[in-house]
Scaffold this motif. Sequence first.
Motif, PDB file in Angstrom:
ATOM      1  N   ALA A 459      47.485 -23.083  74.073  1.00  0.00           N
ATOM      2  CA  ALA A 459      46.880 -21.912  74.693  1.00  0.00           C
ATOM      3  C   ALA A 459      46.762 -22.079  76.213  1.00  0.00           C
ATOM      4  N   ARG A 460      46.738 -23.335  76.697  1.00  0.00           N
ATOM      5  CA  ARG A 460      46.612 -23.596  78.138  1.00  0.00           C
ATOM      6  C   ARG A 460      47.962 -23.849  78.813  1.00  0.00           C
ATOM      7  N   THR A 478      50.390 -19.111  68.068  1.00  0.00           N
ATOM      8  CA  THR A 478      49.379 -19.060  69.122  1.00  0.00           C
ATOM      9  C   THR A 478      50.022 -18.519  70.394  1.00  0.00           C
ATOM     10  N   ASP A 479      49.430 -17.486  70.977  1.00  0.00           N
ATOM     11  CA  ASP A 479      49.980 -16.898  72.192  1.00  0.00           C
ATOM     12  C   ASP A 479      49.793 -17.822  73.385  1.00  0.00           C
ATOM     13  N   ILE A 480      50.785 -17.832  74.275  1.00  0.00           N
ATOM     14  CA  ILE A 480      50.659 -18.525  75.554  1.00  0.00           C
ATOM     15  C   ILE A 480      50.481 -17.450  76.619  1.00  0.00           C
ATOM     16  N   ARG A 481      49.271 -17.327  77.122  1.00  0.00           N
ATOM     17  CA  ARG A 481      48.982 -16.307  78.138  1.00  0.00           C
ATOM     18  C   ARG A 481      49.135 -16.921  79.524  1.00  0.00           C
ATOM     19  N   LEU A 482      49.662 -16.134  80.437  1.00  0.00           N
ATOM     20  CA  LEU A 482      49.896 -16.629  81.785  1.00  0.00           C
ATOM     21  C   LEU A 482      48.598 -16.680  82.577  1.00  0.00           C
ATOM     22  N   GLY A 483      48.441 -17.770  83.352  1.00  0.00           N
ATOM     23  CA  GLY A 483      47.279 -17.914  84.211  1.00  0.00           C
ATOM     24  C   GLY A 483      47.397 -17.063  85.467  1.00  0.00           C
TER      25      GLY A 483
END
Length: 731
Positions: A459-460, A478-483
């Motif tokens: 996730a991070r 699990t989604d990988i969201r952009l920082g």
Amino acid sequence: MASITGILRNLLDRPGGSNLSPYQKIVKAAGELAGEVGKLGELPRPAMDDLARFCAVAREAADRTLGLRPYDVQLLGTLALLDGKIAEMATGEGKTLAGAMAAAGHALQGRRVHVMSVNDYLARRDAEWMAPFYAAMGVTVGWVGQSSTFEERREAYARDVTYGAVSEIGFDVLRDRLRTDAGRIIVPEPEVALVDEADSVLVDEARVPLVMAGASDAGDAVPEMAAMVRQLVRGYHYEIDDQARNVYLTPKGADTVENLLGVDLYDENEPGTLIELNLALHAHALLARDVDYIVRDGKVQLINASRGRVALLQRWPNGLQAAVEAKEALAPSEKGEILDSISVQGLVRRYPRICGMTGTAVAVSEQLGEFYGLKVAVIPSNRPCVRTDEPDRIYPTVPDKVAALVEEIQAVHATGRPILIGTLDVAESENLAMLLQRRGLEPVVLNAKNDAEEAAIIARAGERDAVTVSTQMAGRGTDIRLGEGVAELGGLYVIGSGRHASSRLDDQLRGRAGRQGDPGGSVFFVSMDDDLITQFVPDERPPAADADGLVRHRRGAYLVGHAQRVAEGVNLQIHRNTWRYTRLLEQQRELILEWRDKVLHGDAAARALAEGDPERWAELPEDTREETARQIVLHAIDRCWTEHLAFLTDLREGIHLRALGRMSPIDEFHREAVAEYKAMLAEVERRSLEAFEAPEPDLARPTATWTYMVQDNPFGTEWDRIIKRMGSRRT
């Protein structure tokens, strides 16, 4: 006109070519109902004869309870699932919610739904996450996991929708098959299977048998054999074939071993020593620690080849498992006779209605159609994918590739852009992390050794400056969201350290970047010395590299693709061959279960024994004799079935000897299996009557049982290898 219709039908039936226009009309109608449904205070339980209204209510329910308003494409996926198809939806497109809406729709049609996941974590997460939505739809939901108690399982299976890992649901089916009290059966009759990560479950793990075992004892590998093979030298005492699926002694190696053991290895009347030697040699030469398995908590734990994670509860067939334990100087794990088993494919095929979802279905549409009669519907993404997929960077050798890979990671990291590196195995992930640390980077490693932390780590992975080194199936589910600020840097950059044996795994790795229209990029680093090339196209001469070290000649890319196609063909043929053997077993199992159910739920046992010995029947107390008869016959059925499974296992192991006599192994297997099954039915009746007439019949059952999954022996059967070796010795 008929011919034109046929052509159009064939076009629509091509892989991924399912016609979406009927679904699109329903989704459009659902959109027109949005305003009306949105004004309702309490949402009605929708009738399933109006799919547009169902979609409108489901969309509103998800918005109110989860804060997620389904996109039109999610409704398209839902309708495909309700129509019994495999919906291909890209990463980040909301498969979990689409699956929940479809499960609710099936349940509202009066069908119980089992949502099959790849592990306990996802099953529990999705059931708990979607629970408010199900409640708003008037549908009950539960989940089962490894830690669930009997009562928790009973309650979960009583719900309209039950989530569970495919293995856990399978184990419950096996436990129910051995019940002697009808009131203890907890799994309802199969109706709908909705399979998450459908390609992984239905194709990659289709051949994996789920096993219920009992009457444990220790494994039987010989530690001395493991110690002996450590002294053998590759190229002198033994050789490994091009695809690394077989290892065999050279004439010098055979002489050495025979002198050390004082035996004739190839005595056809005494094959036991050769089998032990083959197992030890395969464990030593072909199964690598931190590649095929890890050692954790004093146990050998297999690594799932398609996901890069520990394969919980999985083991190789007893002989090979014990050989690896002996190799690692570990105490042998318990083994016992198999009470019953079922393959993942056999488990799923029990369900009259099957549907599923995944990001990569088209590539296996042939298998989905051949083995399950399923079609694929490709659902468009909500936003166009803008990920940049670069051509492979191909190098002559592995050291060249690794050096270039480290340089690329360091250069991209200097910009702050997050990087996810997918490696092929645990050992490679740890070696790459060490090289990066020497360059001053601080990568986070995700592999089979710390897979419990997977969701949190992945996730991070989209945060600025993140460097994540992972085995191939990084955080699937699990989604990988952009920082913050990462989109401006180009989004997540995915690097593959090598091509996989299946192009689907490459596509899944690429799909970790570019979710929901996010920017992103991907590239694979490949060498002409990678296992994929050397194992599957060993006789091909690779082209030379250019002055900068890169192989740019188009033949390099061709060889990589060709090797993948060969590998995929080999795996498909193994799947087909395995199913040819197991299909008859599944049919026999269905017949024996029909008989067992008549005994468990009715008076079949009482009628049979009363007819077999009327005098003995009359002697028994009237209030207990029917239950006594039931337990006697159930014990005989279960005991004979266990012995039948053992017979079929031994038969399959040695059936290839028939090829020496120019007979068809599969035909011979079927002939003997059918004859043995008929004999087994007669034996059940004989034993039942014998126990019925005994003053105190022995109805003892195993004092302990346990469940596990048997990973296919990756090298074929022991007899396969013995025959090959005997043949080469004679020539």
